[in-house]
Design an enzyme around this catalytic site. Sequence first.
Site, mmCIF file in Angstrom:
data_model
loop_
_atom_site.group_PDB
_atom_site.id
_atom_site.type_symbol
_atom_site.label_atom_id
_atom_site.label_comp_id
_atom_site.label_asym_id
_atom_site.label_seq_id
_atom_site.Cartn_x
_atom_site.Cartn_y
_atom_site.Cartn_z
ATOM 1 N N ASP A 1 0.916 -1.174 -0.058
ATOM 2 C CA ASP A 1 -0.077 -0.095 0.137
ATOM 3 C C ASP A 1 1.012 1.049 -0.079
ATOM 4 O OD1 ASP A 1 -2.784 0.503 -0.118
ATOM 5 O OD2 ASP A 1 -3.007 0.182 1.883
ATOM 6 N N LYS B 1 -0.705 -0.417 -4.256
ATOM 7 C CA LYS B 1 -2.075 0.014 -4.265
ATOM 8 C C LYS B 1 -2.128 1.465 -3.763
ATOM 9 C CE LYS B 1 -4.955 -1.168 -1.006
ATOM 10 N NZ LYS B 1 -5.405 0.278 -0.273
ATOM 11 N N GLU C 1 -4.983 5.050 -3.274
ATOM 12 C CA GLU C 1 -6.378 5.436 -3.282
ATOM 13 C C GLU C 1 -6.569 6.562 -4.033
ATOM 14 O OE1 GLU C 1 -6.970 6.200 1.296
ATOM 15 O OE2 GLU C 1 -6.478 4.398 1.777
ATOM 16 N N GLU D 1 -14.018 -0.272 -1.534
ATOM 17 C CA GLU D 1 -14.436 -0.191 0.282
ATOM 18 C C GLU D 1 -15.648 0.526 0.553
ATOM 19 O OE1 GLU D 1 -10.872 0.725 2.651
ATOM 20 O OE2 GLU D 1 -12.028 0.678 4.403
HETATM 21 O O1 KIV Z 1 -4.631 -0.928 4.278
HETATM 22 C C1 KIV Z 1 -5.620 -1.702 4.073
HETATM 23 O O2 KIV Z 1 -5.500 -3.179 4.749
HETATM 24 C C2 KIV Z 1 -6.710 -1.664 3.105
HETATM 25 C C3 KIV Z 1 -8.027 -2.437 3.467
HETATM 26 C C4 KIV Z 1 -9.156 -1.664 2.696
HETATM 27 C C5 KIV Z 1 -8.022 -4.130 2.812
HETATM 28 O O3 KIV Z 1 -6.554 -0.901 2.241
#
Ligand code: KIV
Length: 276
Positions: free
Chosen positions: A87, A116, A118, A185
């Site tokens: 992330d 990932k 956002e 989400e």
């Molecule tokens: O950081 C995280 O755990 C997420 C969740 C939505 C799975 O992004």
Amino acid sequence: MPSEPKTTIPGLREIKAAGGKVRMVTAYDFSQARLVDATEIELILVGDSMGNVVLGYPSTIPVTMEEILHHTKAVVRGASRTPVISDLPFLSYQVGPEEAVRNAGACLKAGASGVKLEGGASFVPTVSRLVQAGIPVMGHLGLTPQRALEMGGYKVQGRSEEDARRILDDACELQEAGAFALLLECVPASLAAAVSATLRIPTIGIGAGPACDGQVLVFHDLLGLSPGPRPKFVKSYLNGWELAGEALGHFAREVAEGVYPGEEHSYGGSGKPAKR
Ligand code: KIV
């Protein structure tokens, strides 16, 4: 010889095309990664949720690149068959595409198979730049916890027609920018179904109903490792908090009562110090 990966980034699209489900769980350290790696779960996410469940921060905002890299390296060492997604934490990709490439690239150097991030349409240039650099990107729409202050809290998103339309449009733009999957989400199940039916790339839901092409849960929620309360969308498959509490209490009592350690946990010897 390194073991065969369970799947690859392009392989995720094939799972969707074949009508299968993509399963993803977060992990933050070597032993958690080994547990997930031993199952059929296709993906591990080193989520910035580590801020809440591992580091004790009040939100994901304080999580740093150093922390994500440190935990990614530990997870990668335990995940010999499972692709790992890192992330990107708050402020590691928002300043501009070039900084995003440097930070996402560091995740790949740490062993991740992708990152990932956002955000919707305003992050399309960043997603394009990352993909152009050869960095696989998973999008994340709906409730985006790094924007919880702006959203007025951790609330379901996309309930109005206008918001739902914006999320669907953002999803299409992220796909066109080259995202390989999209995490949804906390959105209404009907919206997640519409997004999933529209996209070629798999959607991975959390609080997004059953029509997504996959599902993710936070490791600690799945195993019930917090005292609760937990969000409505969480299903805990183990009451880890209670079981671990019982085990710790059992240990404490046995040590206090002289039951543990016993003979069977002790080493024999002459009683003399060993010669060097
Ligand atoms: O950081 C995280 O755990 C997420 C969740 C939505 C799975 O992004």
